[in-house]
Design an enzyme around this catalytic site. Structure first.
Site, mmCIF file in Angstrom:
data_model
loop_
_atom_site.group_PDB
_atom_site.id
_atom_site.type_symbol
_atom_site.label_atom_id
_atom_site.label_comp_id
_atom_site.label_asym_id
_atom_site.label_seq_id
_atom_site.Cartn_x
_atom_site.Cartn_y
_atom_site.Cartn_z
ATOM 1 N N GLU A 23 33.909 -13.210 37.065
ATOM 2 C CA GLU A 23 32.726 -12.898 37.634
ATOM 3 C C GLU A 23 31.645 -13.173 38.825
ATOM 4 O O GLU A 23 31.329 -13.254 39.364
ATOM 5 C CB GLU A 23 31.485 -12.254 36.352
ATOM 6 C CG GLU A 23 32.285 -10.614 35.960
ATOM 7 C CD GLU A 23 31.598 -10.398 34.580
ATOM 8 O OE1 GLU A 23 31.133 -9.388 34.856
ATOM 9 O OE2 GLU A 23 31.776 -11.192 34.001
ATOM 10 N N ARG A 56 22.962 -12.824 38.492
ATOM 11 C CA ARG A 56 23.897 -11.617 38.266
ATOM 12 C C ARG A 56 22.471 -11.023 37.371
ATOM 13 O O ARG A 56 21.670 -10.909 37.075
ATOM 14 C CB ARG A 56 25.176 -12.107 36.922
ATOM 15 C CG ARG A 56 25.178 -10.764 35.851
ATOM 16 C CD ARG A 56 26.310 -11.050 34.482
ATOM 17 N NE ARG A 56 26.239 -9.925 34.255
ATOM 18 C CZ ARG A 56 25.845 -9.243 33.173
ATOM 19 N NH1 ARG A 56 25.811 -9.989 31.976
ATOM 20 N NH2 ARG A 56 26.601 -8.273 32.709
ATOM 21 N N ARG A 77 38.631 -12.173 16.899
ATOM 22 C CA ARG A 77 39.346 -12.829 15.641
ATOM 23 C C ARG A 77 39.742 -12.449 13.890
ATOM 24 O O ARG A 77 40.477 -12.503 13.373
ATOM 25 C CB ARG A 77 39.443 -14.485 16.270
ATOM 26 C CG ARG A 77 40.184 -14.763 18.150
ATOM 27 C CD ARG A 77 39.634 -15.769 18.248
ATOM 28 N NE ARG A 77 38.215 -15.514 18.245
ATOM 29 C CZ ARG A 77 37.143 -16.321 19.518
ATOM 30 N NH1 ARG A 77 38.015 -17.493 19.902
ATOM 31 N NH2 ARG A 77 36.219 -16.395 19.725
ATOM 32 N N HIS A 107 29.005 -4.060 33.738
ATOM 33 C CA HIS A 107 30.243 -4.833 33.797
ATOM 34 C C HIS A 107 30.979 -4.791 35.160
ATOM 35 O O HIS A 107 32.043 -4.517 35.628
ATOM 36 C CB HIS A 107 31.685 -4.256 33.059
ATOM 37 C CG HIS A 107 31.028 -4.102 31.635
ATOM 38 N ND1 HIS A 107 31.503 -3.658 30.887
ATOM 39 C CD2 HIS A 107 30.506 -5.978 30.887
ATOM 40 C CE1 HIS A 107 30.602 -4.104 29.633
ATOM 41 N NE2 HIS A 107 30.544 -5.634 28.985
ATOM 42 N N ARG A 162 28.300 -1.901 18.646
ATOM 43 C CA ARG A 162 27.965 -0.631 19.508
ATOM 44 C C ARG A 162 28.700 -0.064 19.264
ATOM 45 O O ARG A 162 30.116 -0.085 19.463
ATOM 46 C CB ARG A 162 26.972 -1.035 20.966
ATOM 47 C CG ARG A 162 26.299 -1.653 21.185
ATOM 48 C CD ARG A 162 26.161 -1.928 22.516
ATOM 49 N NE ARG A 162 26.476 -3.741 23.277
ATOM 50 C CZ ARG A 162 27.173 -3.772 24.473
ATOM 51 N NH1 ARG A 162 26.512 -3.447 25.127
ATOM 52 N NH2 ARG A 162 27.594 -4.767 24.843
ATOM 53 N N LEU A 170 37.493 -5.437 27.517
ATOM 54 C CA LEU A 170 37.742 -5.210 26.744
ATOM 55 C C LEU A 170 37.226 -6.973 25.906
ATOM 56 O O LEU A 170 37.614 -7.719 25.581
ATOM 57 C CB LEU A 170 38.640 -4.815 25.800
ATOM 58 C CG LEU A 170 39.457 -4.220 25.942
ATOM 59 C CD1 LEU A 170 40.689 -3.532 25.522
ATOM 60 C CD2 LEU A 170 38.762 -2.373 26.431
ATOM 61 N N ASN A 221 22.999 -16.908 35.919
ATOM 62 C CA ASN A 221 23.717 -15.571 34.384
ATOM 63 C C ASN A 221 22.322 -15.913 33.970
ATOM 64 O O ASN A 221 22.436 -16.622 32.623
ATOM 65 C CB ASN A 221 24.658 -15.775 34.094
ATOM 66 C CG ASN A 221 25.310 -14.327 32.956
ATOM 67 O OD1 ASN A 221 23.503 -13.512 33.121
ATOM 68 N ND2 ASN A 221 26.159 -13.927 33.271
HETATM 69 P P1 AMP Z 1 33.779 -11.741 25.619
HETATM 70 O O1 AMP Z 1 31.873 -10.951 24.916
HETATM 71 O O2 AMP Z 1 34.133 -11.236 26.374
HETATM 72 O O3 AMP Z 1 33.193 -13.082 25.594
HETATM 73 O O4 AMP Z 1 34.702 -11.639 23.869
HETATM 74 C C1 AMP Z 1 34.393 -11.553 22.883
HETATM 75 C C2 AMP Z 1 35.433 -10.729 21.838
HETATM 76 O O5 AMP Z 1 37.046 -11.991 22.361
HETATM 77 C C3 AMP Z 1 35.466 -11.685 20.473
HETATM 78 O O6 AMP Z 1 36.135 -10.078 19.567
HETATM 79 C C4 AMP Z 1 36.795 -12.389 20.139
HETATM 80 O O7 AMP Z 1 37.311 -11.917 19.368
HETATM 81 C C5 AMP Z 1 37.914 -11.990 21.319
HETATM 82 N N1 AMP Z 1 38.045 -13.761 21.574
HETATM 83 C C6 AMP Z 1 37.961 -13.936 22.593
HETATM 84 N N2 AMP Z 1 38.605 -15.579 22.451
HETATM 85 C C7 AMP Z 1 39.999 -15.318 21.147
HETATM 86 C C8 AMP Z 1 41.347 -15.877 22.017
HETATM 87 N N3 AMP Z 1 41.582 -16.977 22.204
HETATM 88 N N4 AMP Z 1 42.159 -14.746 20.636
HETATM 89 C C9 AMP Z 1 41.459 -13.502 20.332
HETATM 90 N N5 AMP Z 1 40.272 -13.413 20.700
HETATM 91 C C10 AMP Z 1 39.629 -13.488 21.119
#
Ligand code: AMP
Length: 415
Positions: free
Chosen positions: A392, A102, A295, A191, A252, A220, A7
Site C-alpha cells: 500500500e 493513508r 499462527r 483496504h 471482528r 486476509l 500511516n
Molecule cells: P496483517 O494484519 O496483514 O499483518 O496479518 C496478520 C495475520 O497474518 C495474523 O493472523 C498472522 O497470524 C498472519 N501472519 C502473518 N505472518 C504470517 C506468517 N509468516 N505465517 C503465517 N501467518 C502469518
C-alpha cells in the site's frame, strides 16, 4: 523525487520514504514510532540495522523510553532520523517533494488521491463519525506535517477511493432512503489501496485486455476483506459502512443477522458500549477460539484443539462463500488473489479456501502453494490463484508523485 509516506494511527506513526521516478520507486527508509502520546515511546527504524555505529533512532533517546507527547513530536523525530548522516536519506527537509498520507475514510467525496487543502481537511473531518478510530489520527498527522514541513504538498490516499466505482445496487443497503440521502448510510468498503495494488498486479499476470478481466482479491490479515474487480474496476466489496462488516476477522465477526446487536441490548441487557466492544474487539477468531493470531491457532488446531479447528473452518468457509458469490456477479473469474498476513503466508488456509474451487476451473498445485509461489494453481487451470504481496505504501508514494507532477504541469504547486 523523494516521497514520505505516513500511516498515522492514534498511538503510532509508520513512515516510509521512496525515491520515485516515473513508474519506478526505490525504497529508501522505513520505520515505526509506537506509543505516541507517552514518555515510553519506541522507535524502530529499518535502516538502523545496516549501521555499525548504532541506530540513528537511538540518538533521539533510548527506544522504549522516549518522550513523544504528540504526533508533531513523532513527525519531528522521524525528520531527525531522515536527516541524520548515518541514515543519509536527506540533508534538508526541502528534499521531500511530497507527503502521502493513508486516510481510511473519504466518504463519497473522493474517488482518487487528492492534494490536501482546507476543503479536503473539512471533508476528512466530516468522515470522522464513520471512522472514529482512524480519521482523527490521520488529521493529526496532516496538521503536524503542515507545521513541520510548511509548504511541502500533502496528498491524501483514501482506503475507500478504489470502491467508489461500486454501482448503487451494490453500495446501497435495503433500508429507508433517508438513511442514505440524509445520513450517508451505504457501503463504502476499505483496504482499497491494497485491493487496487494487488488487482493491478494480477491483471498484469493475466496478460489479457484489462476490460476482459475478472479478479477476486482476498485481503486476509487481522482485518480482512474481499473485492470483485471487473475490467480493472471494483464492483463489489465485503466491508460496509464501517470495517466491521463482511468476512470473519481477527477480532471482528463480519456480517451478522442485523437484529443481533438489538438482541444483545434488549434480551441480554448489554450496554451499547459493551456491544461495541464485543463486536470490534472480542469476536472473530478471538471470540471463537480465544486467539486472534492465526499462527497460534494453526498450531493449536494441529495439536487437536477443536475450537481452533472450528475457527479456521469458519474463516475458510466464509471466504469461499464470498468468492463464490463474487464469481457469480462477474459471470466467472479469471484469478483469485491472496494477500496480507494470512493470504501471503498461510498455505494451509489458501488450500482450505480453494478446496471446492474446481468448478471455477481453479485447481491448486499443492507444491506451488506450499512454496508461496506467485501462481499456485496448475498450468491447466482456467481460473488462476495468485499470491501477491501487497504494498500500500508504494501505491501511496506513486499517487503522491503523480499528483505533484500534475500540479507542477499546471503550475499550481504551492510556493
Ligand atoms: P496483517 O494484519 O496483514 O499483518 O496479518 C496478520 C495475520 O497474518 C495474523 O493472523 C498472522 O497470524 C498472519 N501472519 C502473518 N505472518 C504470517 C506468517 N509468516 N505465517 C503465517 N501467518 C502469518
Amino acid at each position: 523525487m523523494k516521497i514520505l509516506v505516513l500511516n498515522t494511527g492514534s498511538s503510532s506513526v509508520k513512515y516510509r520514504v521512496f525515491e520515485c521516478n516515473g513508474d519506478t520507486a526505490e525504497d529508501l527508509a522505513q520505520g515505526l514510532i509506537e506509543r505516541v502520546g507517552s514518555k515510553k515511546a519506541d522507535i524502530k527504524c529499518a535502516c538502523c540495522l545496516e549501521h555499525e555505529n548504532g541506530c540513528a533512532a537511538q540518538m533521539i533517546g533510548t527506544p522504549g523510553e522516549l518522550d513523544i507527547p504528540d504526533h508533531k513530536a513523532a513527525i519531528n523525530a522521524i525528520c531527525r532520523i531522515l536527516l541524520d548522516e548515518r541514515c543519509g536519506i536527506i540533508q534538508d527537509l526541502s528534499e521531500i517533494a511530497a507527503i502521502g498520507h493513508r486516510v481510511v475514510h473519504g466518504g463519497e467525496d473522493f474517488s482518487e488521491s487528492t492534494l490536501i487543502t482546507d476543503d479536503v481537511i473539512s471533508a476528512i473531518e466530516r468522515c470522522c463519525k464513520l471512522a472514529p478510530l482512524h480519521n482523527p489520527p490521520a488529521l493529526q498527522g496532516i496538521r503536524a506535517c503542515a507545521e513541520v514541513f510548511k509548504n511541502v504538498p500533502q496528498i491524501a490516499v483514501f482506503d475507500t477511493a478504489f470502491h467508489a466505482t461500486l454501482p448503487p445496487k451494490a453500495f446501497r443497503f435495503p433500508l429507508p432512503d433517508s438513511l442514505y440521502s440524509e445520513h450517508g448510510v451505504r457501503k463504502y468498503g476499505f483496504h482499497g489501496t491494497s485491493h487496487r495494488f494487488v488487482s493491478a498486479e494480477a491483471i498484469k499476470l493475466l496478460n489479457k485486455p484489462v476490460s476482459d478481466t475478472r479478479v477476486i482479491t482476498c485481503h486476509l490479515g487481522n482485518g480482512s476483506s474481499i473485492s470483485a474487480v471487473k475490467g480493472g474496476k471494483c464492483i463489489e466489496t465485503s466491508m460496509g459502512l464501517t470495517p466491521l462488516g463482511g468476512v470473519m476477522m481477527g477480532t471482528r465477526p463480519g456480517d451478522l443477522d442485523p437484529y443481533l446487536p438489538l438482541f444483545m441490548i434488549k434480551e441480554l441487557g448489554m450496554s451499547v458500549d459493551d456491544v461495541d466492544k464485543t463486536l470490534n474487539k472480542q469476536s472473530g477468531f478471538l471470540g471463537v477460539c480465544g486467539f486472534n493470531d492465526v499462527r497460534d491457532i494453526e498450531k493449536r488446531a494441529s495439536e487437536g484443539d477443536a475450537k481452533c479447528q472450528l475457527a479456521l473452518d469458519m474463516f475458510a468457509y466464509r471466504i469461499s462463500a464470498f468468492v463464490g458469490s463474487y464469481a457469480m456477479i462477474m459471470g466467472g473469474c479469471d484469478a483469485i488473489v491472496f494477500t496480507a498476513g494470512i493470504g501471503e503466508n498461510n498455505a494451509l488456509m489458501r488450500k482450505r479456501i480453494l478446496s471446492n474451487a474446481g468448478y471455477l476451473g481453479c485447481h491448486l498445485d499443492e507444491e506451488r502453494n506450499m512454496r508461496n509461489e506467485t501462481i499456485i494453481t496448475t498450468d491447466q487451470s482456467t481460473c488462476k490463484a495468485f499470491v501477491i504481496r501487497t504494498n500500500e505504501e508504494l501505491l501511496i508514494a506513486r499517487d503522491a508523485a503523480k499528483v505533484v507532477q500534475e500540479l507542477a504541469k499546471s503550475h499550481t504547486v504551492p510556493a
